[in-house]
Design an enzyme around this catalytic site. Structure first.
Site, PDB file in Angstrom:
ATOM      1  N   ARG A 182       0.796  -1.230   0.000  1.00  0.00           N
ATOM      2  CA  ARG A 182       0.000   0.000   0.000  1.00  0.00           C
ATOM      3  C   ARG A 182       0.830   1.282   0.000  1.00  0.00           C
ATOM      4  O   ARG A 182       0.442   2.284   0.606  1.00  0.00           O
ATOM      5  CB  ARG A 182      -0.971   0.036   1.193  1.00  0.00           C
ATOM      6  CG  ARG A 182      -1.954  -1.107   1.244  1.00  0.00           C
ATOM      7  CD  ARG A 182      -3.025  -1.043   0.174  1.00  0.00           C
ATOM      8  NE  ARG A 182      -3.797  -2.260   0.178  1.00  0.00           N
ATOM      9  CZ  ARG A 182      -3.511  -3.336  -0.571  1.00  0.00           C
ATOM     10  NH1 ARG A 182      -2.504  -3.315  -1.431  1.00  0.00           N
ATOM     11  NH2 ARG A 182      -4.244  -4.407  -0.511  1.00  0.00           N
ATOM     12  N   CYS A 239     -10.820   0.421   3.725  1.00  0.00           N
ATOM     13  CA  CYS A 239     -10.135  -0.163   4.893  1.00  0.00           C
ATOM     14  C   CYS A 239      -9.292   0.919   5.554  1.00  0.00           C
ATOM     15  O   CYS A 239      -8.523   1.598   4.879  1.00  0.00           O
ATOM     16  CB  CYS A 239      -9.234  -1.315   4.454  1.00  0.00           C
ATOM     17  SG  CYS A 239     -10.164  -2.813   4.144  1.00  0.00           S
ATOM     18  N   GLU A 310      -3.898   2.947   7.022  1.00  0.00           N
ATOM     19  CA  GLU A 310      -3.627   2.919   5.582  1.00  0.00           C
ATOM     20  C   GLU A 310      -4.052   4.274   5.001  1.00  0.00           C
ATOM     21  O   GLU A 310      -3.451   4.798   4.074  1.00  0.00           O
ATOM     22  CB  GLU A 310      -4.450   1.784   4.940  1.00  0.00           C
ATOM     23  CG  GLU A 310      -4.260   1.648   3.458  1.00  0.00           C
ATOM     24  CD  GLU A 310      -5.310   0.764   2.795  1.00  0.00           C
ATOM     25  OE1 GLU A 310      -5.458  -0.396   3.210  1.00  0.00           O
ATOM     26  OE2 GLU A 310      -5.973   1.254   1.864  1.00  0.00           O
TER      27      GLU A 310
END
Ligand code: EPU
Length: 316
Positions: A182, A239, A310
């Site tokens: 990510r 998320c 994230e």
């Protein structure tokens, strides 16, 4: 406010209807929270973008380039300086012929990830279906190495084009890019501080010929699975936490910690997927930040695991 009246006059004359002052970032983020940016600019041509960045650097005015704001939490006091959005320029996706190992598709940073997925399916090009349902822009997706269990940007990228701090552009091939889970690190291109951060202008993707009908069916299946597992149609940033490198997923850990449905102010941990924080009822960024802290402390105490966001947290 870091903009003086001369700066405002320049921005107004150069960008006319494409600049707004004291613009609430809650209108431009999927979490629908955040205070105002001093200025919010939507360049309509690549030349306007280059001019604006050059001007910001000359004037030492901080700027932040964003995609669709789908992975962004802006704090309640907003953003000092200029927020630049690329979704009005750098939009057109084009296909090229067979090259090296497949078909090259060029997508500018401001194009939506979903437009790229649809382009690939319609043109019978395999490789992008992992991203079906991922919101946001191509530029944001590359910076975040967006992905799912089916794959990530890193796996389909051929090269990226960036705008360097000195105004020149540069193409970097995938093998020279430093991708992590990510995250894309452009640290080799960073000169000094934030003003030295290069900007992604676009990318080439390497896809393979396939049957459009089969690709369409595959995309529908992935989207259906996503809808079954994740809360759709609610204000979230997807998320919130990265999955730990091994062991249980972040969603699993938050769920096992008994935090599903927990709320602070208007922010709530989704009952459907514990790694989604939902702006349920006029939440503030502070509500969300407090909920994040609760998650981190609870998961750390219970499992001795530090969850890292994230989602990018910006602003004051
Ligand atoms: N789980 C729970 N409780 C929950 C949620 C999940 O127990 O509330 C457990 C289940 O056992 C489930 C497992 O966690 O089988 C994994 O859940 P899921 O398949 O939803 O995957 P994830 O790891 O939570 C990742 C990506 C998502 C992506 C999905 C589907 C990360 C941090 N998240 O989620 O990406 O959509 O896989 O491929 O990598 C995003 O980046 O915004 C995002 C949503």
């Amino acid at each position: 406010m870091v903009l003086d009246s001369d700066s405002k006059i320049w921005l107004e004359s150069r960008f006319k209807n494409s600049v707004r002052f004291d613009e609430s970032m809650s209108k431009h983020t999927s979490l629908r929270v955040g205070g105002a940016a001093d200025a919010f600019v939507m360049p309509e041509k690549p030349e306007e973008l280059v001019d604006l960045i050059r001007w910001c650097r000359q004037k030492d005015i901080p700027f932040l380039v964003i995609g669709d704001g789908t992975n962004l939490l802006v704090k309640d006091s907003g953003i000092r300086g200029i927020v630049i959005v690329l979704t009005k320029c750098l939009m057109t996706i084009t296909g090229r012929d067979m090259e090296r190992n497949g078909i090259i598709v060029t997508a500018p940073a401001g194009a939506r990830m979903q437009a790229l997925c649809s382009f690939a399916v319609k043109n019978g090009l395999k490789g992008m279906n992992f991203a079906v349902g991922i919101p946001g822009t191509v530029g944001g997706g590359i910076m975040m190495n967006a992905g799912t269990a089916h794959g990530s940007i890193k796996g389909v990228l051929d090269s990226i084009k960036i705008l360097l701090p000195d105004g020149h552009t540069k193409i970097i091939m995938r093998e020279n890019l430093d991708f992590e889970y990510r995250k894309l690190s452009l640290k080799d291109e960073v000169k000094e501080g934030n003003q030295g951060q290069p900007i992604i202008l676009g990318a080439c993707f390497c896809l393979r010929p396939s049957d459009p009908w089969k690709l369409q069916k595959d995309a529908e299946k992935i989207l259906k699975e996503r809808k079954e597992r994740q809360p759709a149609g609610l204000h979230s940033a997807g998320c919130f936490f990265k999955n730990p490198l091994s062991g249980k997923t972040a969603g699993d850990l938050i769920d096992l910690a008994g935090l599903k449905g927990k709320s602070i102010g208007g922010a709530e941990i989704s009952l459907k997927h514990a790694n989604f924080i939902i702006n349920r009822n006029k939440a503030s960024a502070s509500d969300i930040l407090a909920l994040i802290e609760l998650v981190r402390v609870t998961v750390s105490k219970k499992f001795n695991i530090n969850l890292e966001p994230e989602v990018k947290i910006v602003g004051q």
